[in-house]
Design an enzyme around this catalytic site. Structure first.
Site, PDB file in Angstrom:
ATOM      1  N   ASP A  46       0.711  -1.386   0.023  1.00 64.26           N
ATOM      2  CA  ASP A  46      -0.008  -0.084   0.051  1.00 64.26           C
ATOM      3  C   ASP A  46       0.988   1.193  -0.047  1.00 64.26           C
ATOM      4  O   ASP A  46       2.160   1.319   0.623  1.00 64.26           O
ATOM      5  CB  ASP A  46      -0.853  -0.031   1.120  1.00 64.26           C
ATOM      6  CG  ASP A  46      -0.571  -0.148   2.483  1.00 64.26           C
ATOM      7  OD1 ASP A  46       0.890  -0.952   2.667  1.00 64.26           O
ATOM      8  OD2 ASP A  46      -0.650   0.476   3.535  1.00 64.26           O
ATOM      9  N   GLU A  59      -0.736  -1.849   5.231  1.00 67.27           N
ATOM     10  CA  GLU A  59       0.089  -1.929   6.090  1.00 67.27           C
ATOM     11  C   GLU A  59       0.159  -0.458   6.991  1.00 67.27           C
ATOM     12  O   GLU A  59       0.434  -0.463   8.341  1.00 67.27           O
ATOM     13  CB  GLU A  59       1.670  -2.110   6.014  1.00 67.27           C
ATOM     14  CG  GLU A  59       2.751  -2.617   7.005  1.00 67.27           C
ATOM     15  CD  GLU A  59       3.276  -1.032   7.471  1.00 67.27           C
ATOM     16  OE1 GLU A  59       3.438  -1.022   8.823  1.00 67.27           O
ATOM     17  OE2 GLU A  59       3.188  -0.037   6.889  1.00 67.27           O
TER      18      GLU A  59
END
Length: 395
Positions: free
Chosen positions: A85, A142
């Site tokens: 991400d 994350e």
């Protein structure tokens, strides 16, 4: 000096693949996706893993992907994890491959982490220098959204059981191509608090004495928070409490006492006992401030990431393997623990393994709008994963 060189066939293959890996990394950087929305990224990952002949499972924990590679007769199973991400922030690098999506950028290097793990999958699929099974785990979200526990709730380790799991993160301002780890506590537990003081608003000039002023309670709370660590946490332990947001009233009405003030912040710790203590004392300090000024009180305390601890045996084994491959001078196993957080810690709560930093050289810090992953360390990231595969799954 290194005593265990990388297999020649992998070095040859890696030299050929490196321009493609740089191109992929910069493509991911141009097209960032934030947590649980990594649809394009996950699709690229799944497609490339299938092209390599891996068994691929998608949609784990939302947009997570797992690729499974087997070789030889070994029955040991390990997991390699990378995060996918980006961050919700506007990039200011001005680079040719800068983000093309407004208010999104890869400001933490997850584009590089994904690329390095895909590179390792390619090297090991084409050159199977191990005997056993590797699950390549590409994790969403994350950056504070809990992608690791989401994958685990979706049966990650039940569907893909491992004997050990490993992680890697780039780190600016460590020497380029160096490896850095702390045995034991390495990264902190991260919690978030929201404290709301409620009162009775009024005229700040003529009616202050008729109000119940939540700004006073908030001010005392913020001040007294800073005594918790200094007077409750042992000097041989660590803790941090920081306020990052205060809101109340209207900017255009400075003569009005607000009826509500909200204080938000972060709490960091390493030991479970200290984490419990900080939460308990924060609640007590908030209660005392509310009682002192007669306000109402609403406290929300959210535990986000646990502390990341590297188990001594597994970490020591990988330290030795990396020193054999890269040389002792490039591997530091006495890193100072940091109060950053990483949700890979959830995985290490369920399995042994370890988490390393890979030095990215001098440059802007992680989460800076001028940060960019250093493509010069892509090859060493791939070598890291290959080294662990050879160490843990000796052919």
């Amino acid at each position: 000096m290194p005593s265990r060189p990388m297999p020649a066939e992998i070095e040859t293959h890696l030299a050929e693949a490196l321009p493609r890996l740089v191109e992929l990394r910069q493509d991911l950087h141009r097209n960032p996706e934030i947590g649980f929305k990594e649809v394009r990224t996950a699709g690229i990952v799944a497609e490339r893993l299938r092209e390599l002949g891996l068994e691929v499972s998608e949609g784990i924990g939302g947009t997570g992907v797992v690729g499974t590679l087997r070789s030889g007769t070994g029955n040991r199973v390990i997991g390699f994890r990378a995060d996918m991400d980006a961050l919700a922030m506007q990039e200011a690098t001005g680079l040719p491959h800068a983000s093309e999506i407004a208010n999104m950028m890869h400001g933490c290097g997850h584009d590089g982490h994904t690329t390095m793990l895909l590179g390792a999958a390619e090297m090991l699929a084409r050159n199977p220098v191990f005997s056993g099974t590797i699950h390549f785990i590409f994790q969403p979200a994350e950056e504070g959204l809990g992608g690791a526990p989401a994958m685990m709730r979706d049966g990650l380790f039940e569907r893909f059981p491992v004997d050990a799991v490993y992680g890697l993160h780039n780190k600016p301002n460590l020497p380029e191509g160096s490896f850095n780890v702390a045995i034991g506590a390495m990264l902190a537990a991260a919690d978030t608090f929201t404290v709301a003081f409620g009162g009775q608003g009024g005229h700040g000039g003529s009616g202050a004495h008729l109000s119940i002023d939540p700004t006073l309670a908030a001010a005392q709370f913020v001040t007294n928070l800073q005594a918790i660590v200094g007077r409750n946490v042992s000097p041989f332990d660590q803790g941090v409490i920081s306020v990052g947001h205060i809101s109340g009233g209207n900017y255009d009405a400075p003569n009005v006492i607000p009826s509500r003030v909200v204080v938000r912040g972060t709490v960091r710790s390493f030991s479970p006992a200290t984490r419990d203590l900080l939460e308990r004392r924060l609640n007590q300090v908030a209660r005392a401030a509310a009682d002192a000024f007669g306000t109402t009180l609403d406290v929300t305390y959210e535990r986000l990431f646990p502390s990341l601890h590297n188990p001594p045996e597994a970490t020591g084994r990988i330290v030795s393997a990396l020193r054999d491959r890269f040389g002792a001078e490039r591997v530091d196993d006495k890193a100072t623990p940091g109060t950053g957080a990483e949700d890979f810690a959830y995985m290490l709560e369920q399995s042994t393994g370890c988490f390393f930093f890979l030095g990215a050289g001098n440059g802007p810090a992680l989460h800076s709008d001028r940060y960019d992953f250093n493509d010069n360390i892509l090859a060493d990231g791939v070598r890291y994963w290959v080294t662990i595969a050879q160490e843990e799954l000796a052919a």
